[in-house]
Design a protein around this motif. Structure first.
Motif, short mmCIF file in Angstrom:
data_model
loop_
_atom_site.label_atom_id
_atom_site.label_comp_id
_atom_site.label_asym_id
_atom_site.label_seq_id
_atom_site.Cartn_x
_atom_site.Cartn_y
_atom_site.Cartn_z
N ILE A 1 0.65 -1.26 -0.29
CA ILE A 1 0.00 0.19 0.18
C ILE A 1 0.84 0.79 0.34
N ASP A 2 1.98 1.53 0.55
CA ASP A 2 2.58 2.64 0.43
C ASP A 2 3.75 2.49 -0.13
N ARG A 3 4.22 1.58 -0.11
CA ARG A 3 5.59 1.15 -1.53
C ARG A 3 6.32 2.67 -1.12
N PRO A 4 7.03 1.90 0.61
CA PRO A 4 8.31 2.34 1.05
C PRO A 4 8.85 2.78 0.80
N THR A 5 10.47 3.58 1.23
CA THR A 5 11.48 3.32 1.05
C THR A 5 12.63 2.89 1.87
N LEU A 6 11.96 3.15 3.42
CA LEU A 6 12.88 2.62 4.45
C LEU A 6 14.36 2.85 4.92
N ASP B 1 19.37 -4.05 6.74
CA ASP B 1 18.58 -5.17 5.87
C ASP B 1 17.15 -4.94 6.60
N ILE B 2 16.44 -5.91 5.59
CA ILE B 2 15.03 -5.83 5.26
C ILE B 2 14.34 -7.19 5.79
N LEU B 3 13.48 -7.13 6.80
CA LEU B 3 11.95 -9.05 6.83
C LEU B 3 10.78 -8.44 6.40
N ILE B 4 10.19 -8.91 4.74
CA ILE B 4 9.28 -8.39 5.20
C ILE B 4 8.48 -10.12 5.34
N TYR B 5 7.50 -9.71 6.51
CA TYR B 5 6.56 -9.86 6.64
C TYR B 5 5.20 -10.99 6.42
N ASP C 1 6.08 -6.39 -6.06
CA ASP C 1 6.20 -5.31 -7.34
C ASP C 1 7.55 -4.89 -6.87
N THR C 2 9.04 -4.95 -7.65
CA THR C 2 10.12 -5.06 -7.40
C THR C 2 10.59 -3.63 -7.74
N THR C 3 9.56 -2.80 -8.11
CA THR C 3 9.83 -1.54 -8.31
C THR C 3 9.83 -0.73 -7.19
N ILE C 4 8.57 -1.68 -6.39
CA ILE C 4 8.88 -0.51 -4.81
C ILE C 4 9.98 -0.02 -4.15
N PRO C 5 10.48 1.28 -4.34
CA PRO C 5 11.35 1.87 -3.49
C PRO C 5 12.98 0.94 -2.26
N LEU C 6 11.96 0.49 -1.49
CA LEU C 6 12.68 -0.41 -0.62
C LEU C 6 13.76 -1.66 -1.22
N PHE C 7 13.48 -2.36 -1.87
CA PHE C 7 14.04 -3.51 -3.24
C PHE C 7 14.99 -2.47 -3.55
N ASN C 8 15.43 -1.37 -3.82
CA ASN C 8 16.75 -0.68 -4.74
C ASN C 8 17.50 0.07 -4.17
N VAL C 9 17.01 -0.57 -2.63
CA VAL C 9 18.26 0.52 -1.76
C VAL C 9 19.63 -0.13 -1.50
N PRO C 10 20.78 0.28 -2.08
CA PRO C 10 22.12 -0.69 -2.15
C PRO C 10 22.31 -1.13 -0.77
N ASN C 11 23.42 -1.99 -0.92
CA ASN C 11 23.69 -2.50 0.02
C ASN C 11 22.84 -3.05 1.16
N ARG C 12 21.34 -3.53 0.70
CA ARG C 12 20.43 -3.90 1.62
C ARG C 12 19.96 -5.52 0.77
#
Length: 335
Positions: free
Chosen positions: A220-225, A237-241, A248-259
């Motif tokens: 819903i929010d499509r965050p960058t985090l 690092d991120i854990l999506i529960y 959708d891998t264009t959601i910004p959080l998926f494209n942050v370097p070194n994560r």
């Protein structure tokens, strides 16, 4: 008006809460220097590697009498230590320092605070709680051996609440849940709080070993985090529960370097990280309550609401709160 030891200790505790989580892997600690019932300084430890609370408080207290002293320009803990030892001129012989945690008695990234207090001939040291970390403990004994009056366990319960994150991540891991809301408890509709709250959250993110977020919030929010508003840029690092691993891998959080981003409904990974923040809504709090040690609420009072949210509904007790600015209140809750 004469005040008791609890009054001054609570000033130190209140100051330390402002830096909770920012001091990782060090504990949040506050200190207050009093002379003839006058508060000369209230300070806190602000970040690992920087001066401890006692050092900051002693420096500020010294400047009340010597405002043009060169100590004003000293930042490193070692430099401040050395200056005060060489130039204290018995300024502290009638002072009492209140510290939320036993002054450290070991030399690590900074010199030992107990040694400094001994060398400046301070009159009295009042301690909230003794240090549970064996490596740093022993300050009380050192001070008593130097014939300095020491009182312990003042506001011990409040000092222990303040120290709980440090105790937990020293033992194994510590997990807290961050939630922003309005006075009525609503949590949707874009940014809720001010930039000050965003800055604080982003600085905390640079300290984390893992950030957890619910799958529905991601969709819903499509965050960058990320930590773009922090003093340094470091993304955890991120854990999506989520049971559904399709995103959708264009959601910004998926494209942050070194994560690294992991999608799972298995919370075993939490055991492999020692400082974890969960972001989400009420459903996620309920689903993960057993894994949460503390809640950190950011409550916006900018839009005055007739209906006030009953925080007790969350099943946690309030241990501390403060206003970050005239609109944003930060509230900490424990089980």
């Amino acid at each position: 008006m004469l005040q008791n030891d609890s009054f001054y200790m609570k000033l130190a505790i209140t100051e330390a809460w402002k830096y909770q989580f920012l001091t990782y892997p060090n504990p949040a600690v506050g200190a207050c220097v009093v002379k003839d019932d006058e508060v000369l300084a209230v300070e806190a430890h602000k970040e690992a590697g920087l001066a401890h609370a006692e050092v900051n408080a002693l420096k500020s207290a010294y400047l009340t009498t010597y405002p043009n002293s060169q100590i004003k320009n000293l930042e490193s803990s070692s430099d401040i230590h050395n200056f005060l030892i060489q130039n204290h001129n018995n300024f502290f012989k009638d002072c009492t320092i209140y510290v939320t945690l036993e002054p450290c008695n070991h030399i690590g990234r900074t010199p030992a605070c107990a040694m400094l207090l001994e060398n400046i001939n301070i009159k009295k040291v009042v301690i909230g709680m003794l240090d549970p970390n064996n490596e740093a403990s022993g300050g009380k004994q050192r001070l008593e051996n130097a014939d300095i009056e020491v009182i312990t366990d003042i506001c011990k319960e409040e000092a222990n609440d303040l120290l709980l994150p440090f105790i937990k991540w020293q033992q194994k891991n510590f997990t807290f849940f961050k939630l922003a809301m309005r006075e009525d408890g609503s949590v949707t509709g874009g940014y809720i709080t001010t930039q000050d709250s965003l800055d604080l959250v982003h600085n905390i993110r640079t300290k984390l070993s893992l950030m957890v977020i619910g799958g529905q919030t991601v969709r819903i929010d499509r965050p960058t985090l990320d930590s773009r508003f922090a003093k340094i840029t470091k993304s955890s690092d991120i854990l999506i529960y989520s049971k559904n691993k399709e995103f959708d891998t264009t959601i910004p959080l998926f494209n942050v370097p070194n994560r690294k981003v992991n999608i799972t409904n298995n919370l075993e990974e939490l055991k492999n990280n020692n400082f974890i923040m969960i972001e989400g809504g009420y459903n996620l709090i309920e689903n993960m309550k057993e894994n949460i040690d503390m809640l950190m609420l950011f409550i916006s009072h900018k839009e005055k609401k007739k209906e006030q949210f009953n925080i007790k509904k969350l099943g946690f007790k309030i241990v501390h709160s403060y206003f970050l600015n005239k609109y944003d209140e930060v509230v900490f809750l424990l089980k």
